[in-house]
Write a protein that holds these residues in place. Structure first.
Motif, short mmCIF file in Angstrom:
data_model
loop_
_atom_site.label_atom_id
_atom_site.label_comp_id
_atom_site.label_asym_id
_atom_site.label_seq_id
_atom_site.Cartn_x
_atom_site.Cartn_y
_atom_site.Cartn_z
N GLU A 50 0.84 -1.21 0.00
CA GLU A 50 0.00 0.00 0.00
C GLU A 50 0.87 1.25 0.00
O GLU A 50 0.59 2.22 -0.72
CB GLU A 50 -0.90 -0.02 1.24
CG GLU A 50 -1.84 1.16 1.33
CD GLU A 50 -2.71 1.08 2.58
OE1 GLU A 50 -3.03 2.16 3.12
OE2 GLU A 50 -3.05 -0.04 3.01
N ARG A 51 1.94 1.22 0.77
CA ARG A 51 2.85 2.36 0.83
C ARG A 51 3.54 2.59 -0.52
O ARG A 51 3.67 3.72 -0.98
CB ARG A 51 3.88 2.14 1.93
CG ARG A 51 4.54 3.42 2.37
CD ARG A 51 5.45 3.20 3.54
NE ARG A 51 4.68 2.97 4.77
CZ ARG A 51 5.23 2.72 5.93
NH1 ARG A 51 6.53 2.65 6.05
NH2 ARG A 51 4.49 2.54 7.00
N ILE A 52 3.95 1.49 -1.17
CA ILE A 52 4.59 1.59 -2.49
C ILE A 52 3.61 2.15 -3.51
O ILE A 52 3.95 3.02 -4.32
CB ILE A 52 5.15 0.22 -2.92
CG1 ILE A 52 6.37 -0.14 -2.07
CG2 ILE A 52 5.51 0.22 -4.40
CD1 ILE A 52 6.85 -1.56 -2.26
N ALA A 53 2.38 1.67 -3.47
CA ALA A 53 1.36 2.17 -4.41
C ALA A 53 1.09 3.66 -4.18
O ALA A 53 0.94 4.42 -5.14
CB ALA A 53 0.07 1.37 -4.25
N GLN A 58 1.91 9.31 -5.99
CA GLN A 58 2.45 10.65 -5.80
C GLN A 58 3.50 10.99 -6.87
O GLN A 58 3.56 12.13 -7.34
CB GLN A 58 3.06 10.78 -4.41
CG GLN A 58 2.03 10.75 -3.30
CD GLN A 58 2.66 10.84 -1.93
OE1 GLN A 58 3.72 11.43 -1.77
NE2 GLN A 58 2.00 10.26 -0.93
N LEU A 59 4.30 10.01 -7.27
CA LEU A 59 5.28 10.23 -8.33
C LEU A 59 4.59 10.54 -9.66
O LEU A 59 5.01 11.44 -10.39
CB LEU A 59 6.19 9.01 -8.49
CG LEU A 59 7.25 8.81 -7.42
CD1 LEU A 59 7.92 7.45 -7.58
CD2 LEU A 59 8.28 9.92 -7.48
N ALA A 60 3.54 9.78 -9.97
CA ALA A 60 2.80 10.02 -11.21
C ALA A 60 2.16 11.40 -11.20
O ALA A 60 2.17 12.12 -12.21
CB ALA A 60 1.75 8.94 -11.41
N LYS A 61 1.61 11.80 -10.05
CA LYS A 61 0.99 13.11 -9.92
C LYS A 61 2.04 14.22 -10.10
O LYS A 61 1.79 15.22 -10.78
CB LYS A 61 0.33 13.23 -8.54
CG LYS A 61 -0.44 14.50 -8.32
CD LYS A 61 -1.09 14.48 -6.95
CE LYS A 61 -1.77 15.79 -6.66
NZ LYS A 61 -2.35 15.82 -5.32
N ALA A 62 3.20 14.03 -9.52
CA ALA A 62 4.27 15.03 -9.65
C ALA A 62 4.75 15.13 -11.10
O ALA A 62 5.08 16.21 -11.58
CB ALA A 62 5.43 14.68 -8.72
N LYS A 63 4.79 13.99 -11.80
CA LYS A 63 5.19 14.00 -13.21
C LYS A 63 4.18 14.77 -14.04
O LYS A 63 4.54 15.50 -14.96
CB LYS A 63 5.30 12.57 -13.74
CG LYS A 63 6.70 12.11 -13.91
CD LYS A 63 6.73 10.75 -14.57
CE LYS A 63 8.09 10.15 -14.34
NZ LYS A 63 8.19 8.80 -14.83
N GLN A 64 2.89 14.59 -13.73
CA GLN A 64 1.84 15.29 -14.48
C GLN A 64 1.91 16.79 -14.24
O GLN A 64 1.74 17.58 -15.15
CB GLN A 64 0.45 14.78 -14.08
CG GLN A 64 0.13 13.44 -14.68
CD GLN A 64 -1.25 12.98 -14.25
OE1 GLN A 64 -1.83 13.48 -13.28
NE2 GLN A 64 -1.79 11.99 -14.98
N GLU A 65 2.18 17.18 -12.99
CA GLU A 65 2.27 18.60 -12.67
C GLU A 65 3.55 19.21 -13.22
O GLU A 65 3.61 20.41 -13.47
CB GLU A 65 2.20 18.79 -11.15
CG GLU A 65 0.84 18.46 -10.57
CD GLU A 65 0.83 18.54 -9.06
OE1 GLU A 65 1.87 18.88 -8.46
OE2 GLU A 65 -0.23 18.26 -8.47
N ASP A 66 4.57 18.39 -13.41
CA ASP A 66 5.86 18.81 -13.98
C ASP A 66 6.36 20.10 -13.35
O ASP A 66 6.47 21.13 -13.98
CB ASP A 66 5.76 18.95 -15.49
CG ASP A 66 7.13 19.07 -16.13
OD1 ASP A 66 8.08 18.50 -15.57
OD2 ASP A 66 7.24 19.73 -17.17
N PHE A 74 9.67 12.60 0.59
CA PHE A 74 8.69 11.92 1.42
C PHE A 74 9.20 11.91 2.84
O PHE A 74 10.38 11.74 3.09
CB PHE A 74 8.50 10.46 0.96
CG PHE A 74 7.96 10.34 -0.42
CD1 PHE A 74 6.61 10.44 -0.66
CD2 PHE A 74 8.82 10.13 -1.48
CE1 PHE A 74 6.13 10.32 -1.95
CE2 PHE A 74 8.34 10.01 -2.77
CZ PHE A 74 6.98 10.11 -3.00
N SER A 75 8.29 12.07 3.77
CA SER A 75 8.69 11.97 5.17
C SER A 75 8.07 10.71 5.74
O SER A 75 6.98 10.31 5.36
CB SER A 75 8.23 13.20 5.95
OG SER A 75 6.82 13.26 5.96
#
Length: 97
Positions: A50-53, A58-66, A74-75
Motif C-alpha cells: 500500500e505504501r509503495i502504491a 504521488q510520483l505520477a501526480k508530480a510528473k503530471q504537474e511537472d 517523502f517523510s
C-alpha cells in the motif's frame, strides 16, 4: 658456478602467453564461483504494498504537474515500527523486482 639455461625469445614469449592464458582462465573461474546466490524473493506485506502504491501515485501526480525541480521528498510518519518497509521500497524503486 653452473651456467644458466638459455631460452630463445620465441620460447619465452610462448611461456609468457601460456601463463597469461592460465591466469585469465583462473580469474574467470574464481569470479564465476564467487557470484552470490540469488536470494529468494520475500513477499511484500500488505502495508508495504500500500505504501509503495501510494508513493507511485504521488510520483505520477508530480510528473503530471511537472514542477521542474526534479525532486520529490517523502517523510516517514511511522518511526520505529516493526515493518518499516525500507528494504521493500529500496528493492522496488531500484528496479530489483
Amino acid at each position: 658456478m653452473p651456467k644458466p639455461i638459455r631460452m630463445s625469445r620465441r620460447s619465452g614469449v610462448a611461456a609468457w602467453a601460456v601463463l597469461c592464458a592460465a591466469g585469465l582462465a583462473a580469474t574467470a573461474e574464481l569470479n564465476a564461483s564467487s557470484a552470490p546466490a540469488p536470494q529468494p524473493e520475500k513477499p511484500v506485506s500488505a502495508e508495504c504494498a500500500e505504501r509503495i502504491a501510494d508513493i507511485e501515485t504521488q510520483l505520477a501526480k508530480a510528473k503530471q504537474e511537472d514542477k521542474g525541480d526534479g525532486m520529490l521528498v517523502f517523510s516517514r510518519v511511522q518511526v520505529g515500527t516493526e515493518d518499516d518497509c525500507r528494504d521493500d521500497l529500496l528493492n522496488h524503486f531500484r528496479g530489483d523486482q
